[in-house]
Design an enzyme around this catalytic site. Structure first.
Site, PDB file in Angstrom:
ATOM      1  N   SER A  62     -15.321   6.516  31.428  1.00  0.00           N
ATOM      2  CA  SER A  62     -15.067   5.551  32.500  1.00  0.00           C
ATOM      3  C   SER A  62     -16.075   5.596  33.634  1.00  0.00           C
ATOM      4  CB  SER A  62     -13.683   5.787  33.093  1.00  0.00           C
ATOM      5  OG  SER A  62     -13.585   7.117  33.550  1.00  0.00           O
ATOM      6  N   ASP A 354      -9.109   6.016  42.817  1.00  0.00           N
ATOM      7  CA  ASP A 354      -7.778   6.293  42.291  1.00  0.00           C
ATOM      8  C   ASP A 354      -7.664   7.801  42.133  1.00  0.00           C
ATOM      9  OD1 ASP A 354      -9.063   6.927  39.898  1.00  0.00           O
ATOM     10  OD2 ASP A 354      -8.558   5.036  38.902  1.00  0.00           O
ATOM     11  N   HIS A 357     -10.939   8.603  39.730  1.00  0.00           N
ATOM     12  CA  HIS A 357     -12.263   7.990  39.801  1.00  0.00           C
ATOM     13  C   HIS A 357     -12.804   7.865  41.209  1.00  0.00           C
ATOM     14  CE1 HIS A 357     -10.484   6.523  35.977  1.00  0.00           C
ATOM     15  NE2 HIS A 357     -11.643   6.976  35.562  1.00  0.00           N
TER      16      HIS A 357
END
Ligand SMILES: *[C@@H]1O[C@H](CO)[C@@H](O)[C@H](O)[C@H]1NC(C)=O
Ligand SMILES: *[C@@H]1O[C@H](CO)[C@@H](O)[C@H](O)[C@H]1NC(C)=O
Length: 381
Positions: A62, A354, A357
């Site tokens: 990610s 978040d 991340h």
């Protein structure tokens, strides 16, 4: 562990897209921004004009995924608000797991190639877009196939197959030229340890010590780099692991009180283990470089700069490094991070967007350091 917590952990594991890899700080314009590769008047520096890099290709998780998962039936997606809130109004969330840009976006911009590094599976992608670089990365994936399979996303190998497919579409002789001169940026591993060892210790069955699992992961990493080398790739930038014990979600799962302001409370054991992994990876990459004629394999240390953000947040303009901006900041990510939850007002003051991340402020600071320390070797200035 109560069933509900176990379920939550599994769900989070599923979402753990993770790996705060080359992350970085201080978004553009912040007075705490680290000097960038662009000059202060905004004109491109020599870096943008005096290099022979035609494209950038990214592989991994990610931290480098600009939206490849948008087409997949997975919970590991970020193509919804509040992700992407730093992009101009009217621009739909791209699928990047942050409020804005990723490190690879800053890198292609600094090189003067383009503004953003798009997803290979972006619907609007043209052939011309792909020849200047794309990301094959898939949120939630890792070096261990088990990791990607668990959350229905693309394995590292299938990302390499995508690249191979792109090369054959480009055709010779252009394909070899592009492969040989482009930058290959690789970041993965955090999801493997968090999902298969720390949260749900599936891999502890095969590897009783985490060091044994690290060896397995590093072997996989080497074999992926060798596959890319065989396809003609020569310039590699490979990320180590971030301080995993400082991810807000890892602190939360350990039942530790999140710090009220910033700084403390990282899971020390996980950080120590990560440091051992990074030292081994760095050594393995140096060996691989020595064995691979004509290749440059640079290890990027994410651990040190990210830990520095946690311990010296004021250097980066951060007021919060212990909680993400989304919701409580302790658990939410991917499908769990939605615009129905309260959001922080100033993500540029947050290290994490978040619970896993980084914000684009973090990514920007990381990118600045990577450009100075690793990209400059390919530019003539
Ligand atoms: C593809 O390139 C065109 C022209 O440069 C650009 O406008 C467009 O945004 C690019 N698309 C993607 C997905 O990067
Ligand atoms: C590099 O070459 C040495 C000597 O041939 C070998 O022992 C080692 O396993 C190789 N390492 C890698 C990563 O290929």
């Amino acid at each position: 562990m109560a069933p509900s917590l176990a379920t939550t952990a599994l769900f989070l594991a599923a979402l753990l897209v993770v790996s705060v890899s080359p992350a970085a700080a201080a978004r553009s314009g912040s007075k705490h921004a680290i000097p960038t590769a662009s000059s202060s008047d905004g004109k491109p520096t020599a870096a943008a004009t005096t290099h022979d890099i035609p494209a950038v290709f990214a592989f991994g998780d990610s931290t480098l995924d600009p939206g490849n998962n948008n087409r997949l039936l997975t919970l590991v997606r970020a193509d919804h608000a509040p992700y992407g809130r730093a992009f101009p109004a009217g621009v739909a969330p791209s699928g990047r797991f942050s409020d804005g840009k990723l490190i690879t976006d800053y890198i292609v911009a600094a090189l003067g190639i383009k503004d953003l590094l798009p997803a290979y599976h972006d619907h609007g992608l043209t052939h011309a877009n792909a020849t200047t670089g794309v990301s094959f990365a898939s949120g939630g994936s890792g070096l261990d196939d088990l990791t990607a399979h668990g959350v229905l996303v693309s394995t590292f190998e299938s990302q390499i197959s995508d690249f191979q497919q792109l090369l054959s579409r480009i055709g010779e002789p252009q394909a070899s030229d592009i492969a040989g001169k482009s930058l290959f940026i690789l970041s993965a591993g955090t999801n493997d340890v968090t999902m298969n060892y720390y949260m749900m210790p599936f891999r502890a069955l095969n590897y009783p010590t985490i060091d044994g699992y690290h060896d397995y992961l590093i072997n996989k990493f080497q074999s992926y780099i060798q596959s890319l080398y065989k396809l003609g790739a020569r310039r590699f930038i490979v990320a180590g692991m971030p301080p995993v014990g400082c991810l807000p979600v890892m602190k939360s799962l350990r039942g530790m009180q999140p710090p009220l302001s910033s700084g403390h409370g990282c899971v020390e054991l996980q950080n120590q283990e990560t440091q051992r992994y990074n030292a081994k990876l760095q050594k393995a990459l140096a060996q691989l470089e020595a064995n691979s004629t004509g290749a440059t394999v640079s290890f990027v240390d994410n651990y040190t700069p990210l830990l520095d953000m946690v311990t010296h947040p004021d250097k980066y303009g951060f007021t919060q490094t212990g909680l993400g901006c989304c919701g409580t900041g302790m658990m939410e990510m991917g499908a769990l991070c939605t615009s129905l939850l309260p959001q922080c007002k100033s993500p540029e003051q947050y290290m994490f967007f978040d619970s896993v991340h980084p914000t684009q402020a973090t990514y920007k600071a990381m990118a600045d350091q990577i450009i100075k320390a690793h990209i400059s070797q390919f530019t003539n200035n």
